[in-house]
Design a protein around this motif. Structure first.
Motif, PDB file in Angstrom:
ATOM      1  N   PRO A   1       0.730  -1.081   0.067  1.00  0.00           N
ATOM      2  CA  PRO A   1       0.052  -0.001   0.125  1.00  0.00           C
ATOM      3  C   PRO A   1       0.546   1.292  -0.050  1.00  0.00           C
ATOM      4  CG  PRO A   1       0.096  -1.022   2.119  1.00  0.00           C
ATOM      5  CD  PRO A   1       0.746  -1.954   1.141  1.00  0.00           C
ATOM      6  N   VAL A   2       0.435   2.316  -0.593  1.00  0.00           N
ATOM      7  CA  VAL A   2       1.047   3.655  -0.839  1.00  0.00           C
ATOM      8  C   VAL A   2       0.660   4.223   0.376  1.00  0.00           C
ATOM      9  CG1 VAL A   2       1.578   5.780  -1.575  1.00  0.00           C
ATOM     10  CG2 VAL A   2       1.378   3.516  -3.079  1.00  0.00           C
ATOM     11  N   LEU A   3       1.390   4.504   1.638  1.00  0.00           N
ATOM     12  CA  LEU A   3       0.994   5.249   2.582  1.00  0.00           C
ATOM     13  C   LEU A   3       0.826   7.133   2.653  1.00  0.00           C
ATOM     14  CD1 LEU A   3       2.403   3.032   5.432  1.00  0.00           C
ATOM     15  CD2 LEU A   3       0.411   2.855   4.452  1.00  0.00           C
ATOM     16  N   ARG A   4       0.080   7.363   3.320  1.00  0.00           N
ATOM     17  CA  ARG A   4       0.057   8.704   3.236  1.00  0.00           C
ATOM     18  C   ARG A   4       0.870   9.509   4.220  1.00  0.00           C
ATOM     19  NH1 ARG A   4      -6.489   8.697   3.361  1.00  0.00           N
ATOM     20  NH2 ARG A   4      -6.582   7.607   1.229  1.00  0.00           N
ATOM     21  N   ARG A   5       1.017  10.782   4.245  1.00  0.00           N
ATOM     22  CA  ARG A   5       1.911  11.683   5.148  1.00  0.00           C
ATOM     23  C   ARG A   5       1.523  11.171   6.682  1.00  0.00           C
ATOM     24  NH1 ARG A   5       2.335  17.956   5.253  1.00  0.00           N
ATOM     25  NH2 ARG A   5       3.160  17.749   7.310  1.00  0.00           N
ATOM     26  N   ASN A   6       2.667  10.638   7.296  1.00  0.00           N
ATOM     27  CA  ASN A   6       2.617  10.215   8.698  1.00  0.00           C
ATOM     28  C   ASN A   6       1.757   9.056   8.948  1.00  0.00           C
ATOM     29  OD1 ASN A   6       4.166  12.734   9.579  1.00  0.00           O
ATOM     30  ND2 ASN A   6       2.408  14.004   9.793  1.00  0.00           N
ATOM     31  N   GLU A   7       1.483   8.547   7.900  1.00  0.00           N
ATOM     32  CA  GLU A   7       0.921   7.307   8.203  1.00  0.00           C
ATOM     33  C   GLU A   7       1.660   5.936   8.573  1.00  0.00           C
ATOM     34  OE1 GLU A   7      -1.771   6.005   4.999  1.00  0.00           O
ATOM     35  OE2 GLU A   7      -3.075   4.652   6.079  1.00  0.00           O
ATOM     36  N   VAL A   8       1.446   5.130   9.588  1.00  0.00           N
ATOM     37  CA  VAL A   8       2.176   4.186   9.823  1.00  0.00           C
ATOM     38  C   VAL A   8       1.561   2.800  10.160  1.00  0.00           C
ATOM     39  CG1 VAL A   8       4.048   3.526  11.857  1.00  0.00           C
ATOM     40  CG2 VAL A   8       3.722   5.817  11.455  1.00  0.00           C
ATOM     41  N   GLU A   9       2.204   1.969   9.350  1.00  0.00           N
ATOM     42  CA  GLU A   9       1.674   0.655   9.345  1.00  0.00           C
ATOM     43  C   GLU A   9       1.735  -0.078  10.574  1.00  0.00           C
ATOM     44  OE1 GLU A   9       2.791  -1.502   5.600  1.00  0.00           O
ATOM     45  OE2 GLU A   9       2.298  -3.183   6.579  1.00  0.00           O
ATOM     46  N   CYS A  10       0.511  -0.889  11.117  1.00  0.00           N
ATOM     47  CA  CYS A  10       0.792  -1.374  12.443  1.00  0.00           C
ATOM     48  C   CYS A  10       0.512  -2.790  12.606  1.00  0.00           C
ATOM     49  CB  CYS A  10      -0.547  -0.779  13.379  1.00  0.00           C
ATOM     50  SG  CYS A  10      -0.250   0.844  13.392  1.00  0.00           S
ATOM     51  N   PHE A  11      -0.421  -3.409  11.700  1.00  0.00           N
ATOM     52  CA  PHE A  11      -0.582  -4.766  11.758  1.00  0.00           C
ATOM     53  C   PHE A  11      -1.093  -5.226  10.379  1.00  0.00           C
ATOM     54  CE2 PHE A  11      -1.703  -8.674  13.773  1.00  0.00           C
ATOM     55  CZ  PHE A  11      -1.144  -8.515  14.941  1.00  0.00           C
ATOM     56  N   LEU A  12      -0.660  -6.573  10.129  1.00  0.00           N
ATOM     57  CA  LEU A  12      -0.911  -7.095   8.679  1.00  0.00           C
ATOM     58  C   LEU A  12      -1.757  -8.692   9.135  1.00  0.00           C
ATOM     59  CD1 LEU A  12       0.693  -6.723   5.723  1.00  0.00           C
ATOM     60  CD2 LEU A  12       0.322  -9.101   6.244  1.00  0.00           C
ATOM     61  N   LEU A  13      -2.985  -9.255   8.649  1.00  0.00           N
ATOM     62  CA  LEU A  13      -3.214 -10.612   8.574  1.00  0.00           C
ATOM     63  C   LEU A  13      -3.679 -10.976   7.177  1.00  0.00           C
ATOM     64  CD1 LEU A  13      -5.343 -10.664  11.816  1.00  0.00           C
ATOM     65  CD2 LEU A  13      -3.428 -12.001  11.304  1.00  0.00           C
ATOM     66  N   SER A  14      -3.586 -12.267   6.763  1.00  0.00           N
ATOM     67  CA  SER A  14      -3.707 -12.543   5.697  1.00  0.00           C
ATOM     68  C   SER A  14      -5.161 -13.347   5.712  1.00  0.00           C
ATOM     69  CB  SER A  14      -2.645 -13.581   5.143  1.00  0.00           C
ATOM     70  OG  SER A  14      -2.588 -14.642   6.143  1.00  0.00           O
ATOM     71  N   SER A  15      -5.685 -13.792   4.641  1.00  0.00           N
ATOM     72  CA  SER A  15      -7.001 -14.457   4.370  1.00  0.00           C
ATOM     73  C   SER A  15      -8.112 -13.780   5.264  1.00  0.00           C
ATOM     74  CB  SER A  15      -6.820 -15.865   4.881  1.00  0.00           C
ATOM     75  OG  SER A  15      -5.787 -16.724   4.321  1.00  0.00           O
ATOM     76  N   VAL A  16      -8.532 -12.705   4.752  1.00  0.00           N
ATOM     77  CA  VAL A  16      -9.491 -12.075   5.453  1.00  0.00           C
ATOM     78  C   VAL A  16     -10.287 -11.476   4.370  1.00  0.00           C
ATOM     79  CG1 VAL A  16     -10.054  -9.533   6.524  1.00  0.00           C
ATOM     80  CG2 VAL A  16      -7.690 -10.760   7.134  1.00  0.00           C
ATOM     81  N   ASP A  17     -11.668 -11.805   4.981  1.00  0.00           N
ATOM     82  CA  ASP A  17     -13.043 -11.330   3.999  1.00  0.00           C
ATOM     83  C   ASP A  17     -13.629 -10.169   4.710  1.00  0.00           C
ATOM     84  OD1 ASP A  17     -12.366 -13.605   2.590  1.00  0.00           O
ATOM     85  OD2 ASP A  17     -14.336 -14.578   3.373  1.00  0.00           O
ATOM     86  N   LEU A  18     -14.034  -9.050   3.819  1.00  0.00           N
ATOM     87  CA  LEU A  18     -14.860  -8.066   4.412  1.00  0.00           C
ATOM     88  C   LEU A  18     -16.300  -8.382   3.880  1.00  0.00           C
ATOM     89  CD1 LEU A  18     -12.650  -4.934   3.837  1.00  0.00           C
ATOM     90  CD2 LEU A  18     -13.020  -6.443   5.906  1.00  0.00           C
ATOM     91  N   ASP A  19     -17.325  -8.426   4.801  1.00  0.00           N
ATOM     92  CA  ASP A  19     -18.712  -8.787   4.283  1.00  0.00           C
ATOM     93  C   ASP A  19     -19.574  -7.706   4.862  1.00  0.00           C
ATOM     94  OD1 ASP A  19     -18.962 -10.906   2.987  1.00  0.00           O
ATOM     95  OD2 ASP A  19     -18.617 -12.224   4.551  1.00  0.00           O
ATOM     96  N   SER A  20     -20.823  -7.535   4.057  1.00  0.00           N
ATOM     97  CA  SER A  20     -21.678  -6.735   4.677  1.00  0.00           C
ATOM     98  C   SER A  20     -22.800  -7.378   5.760  1.00  0.00           C
ATOM     99  CB  SER A  20     -22.816  -6.189   3.694  1.00  0.00           C
ATOM    100  OG  SER A  20     -23.807  -5.551   4.048  1.00  0.00           O
ATOM    101  N   GLU A  21     -23.025  -6.884   6.747  1.00  0.00           N
ATOM    102  CA  GLU A  21     -24.000  -7.415   7.771  1.00  0.00           C
ATOM    103  C   GLU A  21     -25.316  -7.354   7.455  1.00  0.00           C
ATOM    104  OE1 GLU A  21     -23.561  -8.578  12.158  1.00  0.00           O
ATOM    105  OE2 GLU A  21     -22.583  -8.925  10.170  1.00  0.00           O
ATOM    106  N   ASP A  22     -25.869  -6.324   6.703  1.00  0.00           N
ATOM    107  CA  ASP A  22     -27.025  -6.109   6.501  1.00  0.00           C
ATOM    108  C   ASP A  22     -27.808  -7.044   5.472  1.00  0.00           C
ATOM    109  OD1 ASP A  22     -27.496  -3.406   8.010  1.00  0.00           O
ATOM    110  OD2 ASP A  22     -25.633  -3.118   6.983  1.00  0.00           O
TER     111      ASP A  22
END
Lengths: 440, 179
Positions: free
Chosen positions: A24-45
């Motif tokens: 990822p291209v980070l923005r100014r002052n943005e710091v990477e904190c954590f990383l996990l693999s095999s992740v889904d993003l789902d809608s609850e609704d």
């Protein structure tokens, strides 16, 4: 917080910018904190409020949640600004949840969409949850906004750029002396930070991020400095300032991939980051750079989060699996280098051929440093190229008390059934001419 | 063009890499072949039968370009000749090398021809006479290495072409031809 609303998917996600190697291209002052693999993003609704994002890497930064598909081109890398998150639902421990993959739910604006983050793979899920809360509560984005506001109000007052006195009544620093004085102050506080940091290892790690942001701040200061200077800038001043800027610029990868932030994916992410980083040093070194040199460049850029030689080597070996424009190459001598995939040996070989078939060098041969001058590369690299050319039969060697020299390989042209015959054409003939010119 | 006495040296004798044992296989094979030919050629014209690896040998250095062969290179080139049956190591330490620009069999044939040409079919000669007698003057047998001569004579003895016998003094053996 409405920034980038034009390219939102389903009103919530922004397109996340990534580098060619998938970092990822980070923005100014943005710091990477954590990383996990095999992740889904789902809608609850029900019905779903957005198209689900399946099987990707989730990266938590101080400013955003970034989701990057693990298969390139499978989906668009997306991100949610932490600022948009209105609520993180607490993690319920129930019998049902024991059979589920671990998940986090949060609510985000606009539209109070509830997003479920499902972790299909292994990894430190609890660690992510803790960090998520930390970053969300940390509100790093607000600190920046405040700063921006105060900056704009200051420049708006119009008194800053003139006079010797600052807004608070102190003598303003001007010119190079000012920069140097500021620098001095910065260093004094840095020095203090360093002393604190070395008290114990944990403290050091917690200070590391501060160090990086410090370096970044100094860079910003230098870049913005010209506006506050009175017009008496001479060339010398500019020169030393540029030098200082260059020096500062080389100091920081703002958000180094660390074992802490990336866990099991450490080498993969390091590998991608390295692929992005090598481009410029590689260009400067003429398309090929030794692993040792790269180790120096990379660790210097990382500042405090140093990596071991073994980590670097592992990161390089992983390039085979990614679609990156660079590769690791091992010479027969065991020397390892990083080179562009487009870098071709043929071109180097033809340049060596040109070099050794000149009248003069045909007679005297070349050393590694001669070749380094002609090819404009480091002598160690030049030697590797000469050895490659020797293996291909283009050159042969001459060991003498003066050292190792390489000659154009005449052996194939000599007729073993008639030792005295020299054909008029061919390089053997040329060589005879070149040597006899000398003896006349 | 460089010369060693009356021996004309080839052009590549002043090519510096010729004196460095080449590490790349193809190049080295060609280099060994060229050395083999040159050594045999030189020994034949100069009537040299023995090369001592540890002593100076005119062919193994070129003062004009300030290069000379390493011990390893000398041994490699001579071993290549031995491998072809054109030379033999006289000791296990590979220090002395007997050069056979004619194989033992060829030397035996030369002796037989010499015997026939001189009508010596049923005569008796000493070994020393074969090497330095008036009959052998001007032939290839003149000044032949004693070891090589004895080996060729033994070969002929096994074939029943002659008989070797001890003479009165220890260093002179007799030969009775029966061709």
């Amino acid at each position: 917080m409405a920034s980038g609303s034009s390219n939102r998917i389903g009103g919530l996600f922004e397109n996340a910018e990534v580098t060619t190697s998938g970092r990822p291209v980070l923005r100014r002052n943005e710091v990477e904190c954590f990383l996990l693999s095999s992740v889904d993003l789902d809608s609850e609704d029900d019905p779903p409020r957005f198209t689900a994002l399946r099987s990707g890497n989730l990266i938590l930064t101080t400013h955003r949640l970034i989701w990057i598909p693990s298969q390139p081109n499978a989906a668009v890398p997306s991100s949610v600004p932490l600022a948009a998150i209105t609520h993180i639902f607490s993690h319920k421990k129930s019998i049902k949840s024991m059979f589920h993959s671990p998940r986090i739910r949060f609510q985000a604006d606009p539209g109070s969409v509830v997003v479920t983050v499902v972790f299909r793979g292994k990894g430190d899920f609890d660690g992510l949850l803790t960090k998520f809360w930390e970053c969300w509560r940390g509100r790093a984005w607000e600190a920046e906004e405040e700063k921006r506001e105060s900056e704009s109000s200051r420049s708006g007052s119009g008194t800053v750029a003139q006079g010797l006195y600052g807004n608070d009544g102190t003598v303003r620093m001007v010119g190079l002396a000012g920069i140097l004085r500021k620098e001095q102050e910065q260093w004094e506080s840095t020095d203090k930070s360093l002393q604190d940091a070395f008290q114990d290892l944990n403290a050091l790690m917690s200070k590391a991020k501060e160090m990086v942001s410090l370096a970044e701040k100094m860079r910003q200061k230098l870049l913005s400095a010209p506006s506050s200077q009175n017009g008496s800038t001479d060339d010398e001043e500019m020169g030393s300032k540029e030098e200082m800027q260059q020096w500062m610029l080389s100091v920081g990868i703002i958000s180094p991939v660390t074992k802490e932030s990336a866990g099991a994916l450490y080498h993969q992410e390091l590998s991608r980051q390295l692929a992005d980083f090598v481009r410029i040093p590689l260009e400067q070194a003429g398309g090929m750079i030794s692993l040792t040199d790269m180790y120096y460049h990379f660790n210097r850029a990382r500042g405090t989060e140093l990596i071991s030689p073994d980590d670097l080597w592992q990161a390089c070996t992983l390039w085979e699996k990614f679609d990156v424009p660079v590769m690791l190459r091992k010479f027969d001598s065991g020397v390892m280098v990083i080179q562009n995939k487009s870098h071709s040996d043929e071109e180097v070989m033809s340049r060596i051929r040109m070099l050794v078939t000149k009248m003069e060098t045909l007679r005297t041969g070349v050393t590694a440093s001669d070749a380094a001058l002609t090819l404009k590369i480091a002598p160690a690299m030049a030697k590797e190229h000469l050895l490659t050319a020797e293996t291909k039969g283009l050159l042969c060697r001459d060991m003498s008390p003066d050292g190792l020299r390489f000659y154009f390989n005449l052996f194939p042209e000599i007729d073993p059934t008639n030792l005295h015959i020299v054909k008029d054409f061919g390089t053997y003939g040329e060589w005879v001419k070149a040597t006899s010119l000398l003896s006349v | 063009m460089q010369k060693l006495g009356d021996f004309k040296l080839p052009q590549f004798f002043s090519y510096p890499p010729y004196f460095t044992l080449q590490p790349v296989r193809d190049t080295r094979e060609k280099q060994i072949q060229l050395w083999k030919e040159l050594i045999l050629d030189y020994c034949k014209t100069q009537k040299i039968f023995l090369i001592n690896v540890e002593e100076d040998f005119p062919l193994f250095s070129n003062s004009a370009i300030d290069r000379s062969l390493s011990h390893e290179a000398r041994e490699t080139f001579l071993s290549a000749i031995v491998g072809e049956g054109r030379a033999e190591w006289l000791d296990k330490g590979h220090r002395k090398c007997l050069i056979l620009w004619h194989r033992i069999q060829d030397w035996a044939d030369i002796i037989l021809q010499f015997v026939r040409e001189n009508g010596l079919e049923d005569s008796v000669m000493t070994v020393e006479e074969i090497r330095s007698g008036t009959e052998s003057h001007g032939t290839e047998l003149q000044g032949i290495d004693r070891t090589i001569l004895m080996r060729a004579l033994k070969l002929l003895e096994n074939k029943g072409k002659l008989a070797l016998f001890k003479g009165t003094s220890a260093d002179d053996e007799g030969v009775k031809f029966s061709v």
